[in-house]
Design a protein around this motif. Structure first.
Motif, PDB file in Angstrom:
ATOM      1  N   UNK A 160      26.934  -5.253  26.233  1.00 47.52           N
ATOM      2  CA  UNK A 160      26.100  -5.797  25.039  1.00 47.52           C
ATOM      3  C   UNK A 160      24.773  -6.332  25.553  1.00 47.52           C
ATOM      4  N   UNK A 161      23.871  -5.542  24.773  1.00 44.14           N
ATOM      5  CA  UNK A 161      22.423  -5.813  24.986  1.00 44.14           C
ATOM      6  C   UNK A 161      21.974  -7.034  24.289  1.00 44.14           C
ATOM      7  N   UNK A 162      22.391  -7.247  23.023  1.00 41.25           N
ATOM      8  CA  UNK A 162      22.206  -8.208  22.032  1.00 41.25           C
ATOM      9  C   UNK A 162      23.341  -8.612  21.153  1.00 41.25           C
ATOM     10  N   UNK A 163      23.226  -9.566  20.279  1.00 38.97           N
ATOM     11  CA  UNK A 163      24.216  -9.981  19.362  1.00 38.97           C
ATOM     12  C   UNK A 163      25.064  -8.628  18.777  1.00 38.97           C
ATOM     13  N   UNK A 164      24.236  -7.694  18.236  1.00 40.12           N
ATOM     14  CA  UNK A 164      24.734  -6.596  17.631  1.00 40.12           C
ATOM     15  C   UNK A 164      24.527  -5.366  18.278  1.00 40.12           C
ATOM     16  N   UNK A 165      23.668  -5.269  19.419  1.00 35.45           N
ATOM     17  CA  UNK A 165      23.443  -3.823  20.019  1.00 35.45           C
ATOM     18  C   UNK A 165      24.377  -3.713  20.981  1.00 35.45           C
ATOM     19  N   UNK A 166      25.515  -2.938  20.883  1.00 28.13           N
ATOM     20  CA  UNK A 166      26.212  -2.501  22.097  1.00 28.13           C
ATOM     21  C   UNK A 166      26.481  -0.920  22.358  1.00 28.13           C
ATOM     22  N   UNK A 167      25.376  -0.298  21.855  1.00 28.76           N
ATOM     23  CA  UNK A 167      25.257   1.108  22.104  1.00 28.76           C
ATOM     24  C   UNK A 167      23.839   1.543  22.625  1.00 28.76           C
ATOM     25  N   UNK A 168      23.728   2.640  23.073  1.00 27.75           N
ATOM     26  CA  UNK A 168      22.326   3.048  23.461  1.00 27.75           C
ATOM     27  C   UNK A 168      22.108   4.563  23.232  1.00 27.75           C
TER      28      UNK A 168
END
Length: 112
Positions: A95-103
């Motif tokens: 997890x990069x932030x609350x909603x970002x889990x992809x790159x």
């Protein structure tokens, strides 16, 4: 009583390991394979983030007709290099932030 608890724990652990695919790295440790989806960029208005729409076909359980389902994922895009309409591949990450889990991994050649 203690034996029953032990049996319940083993079945729960077995069920969890069956859900996730595991691969063995060169070090011999088991690691989970990361999910990869291909989709289309629908928004690039945030800093270092794009919204990717991923479509898939699902068979209806009763009517046996294939239905198109779409889900949007927030993906990390270092340097805001992607623009709206580009086809990209996204990969699951920590997890990069609350909603970002992809790159964003790779850009496909085709543009529409």
């Amino acid at each position: 009583m203690e034996k029953e608890k032990k049996q319940k724990n083993t079945t729960i652990e077995g069920a969890r390991s069956a859900e996730h695919s595991l691969s063995v790295s060169s070090g011999g440790k088991e690691t989970q394979t990361r999910k990869r989806f291909s989709g289309k960029v629908v928004s690039d208005k945030m800093k270092d983030t794009v919204v990717v729409a991923v479509s898939r076909y699902v068979k209806h359980p009763k009517y046996k007709k294939y239905i198109k389902r779409m889900k949007k994922y927030h993906a990390h895009d270092e340097g805001n290099t992607r623009s709206i309409g580009e086809k990209v591949i996204v990969e699951e990450t920590i997890p990069i932030s609350k909603t970002k889990h992809f790159r964003v991994v790779n850009e496909e050649v085709e543009k529409k």
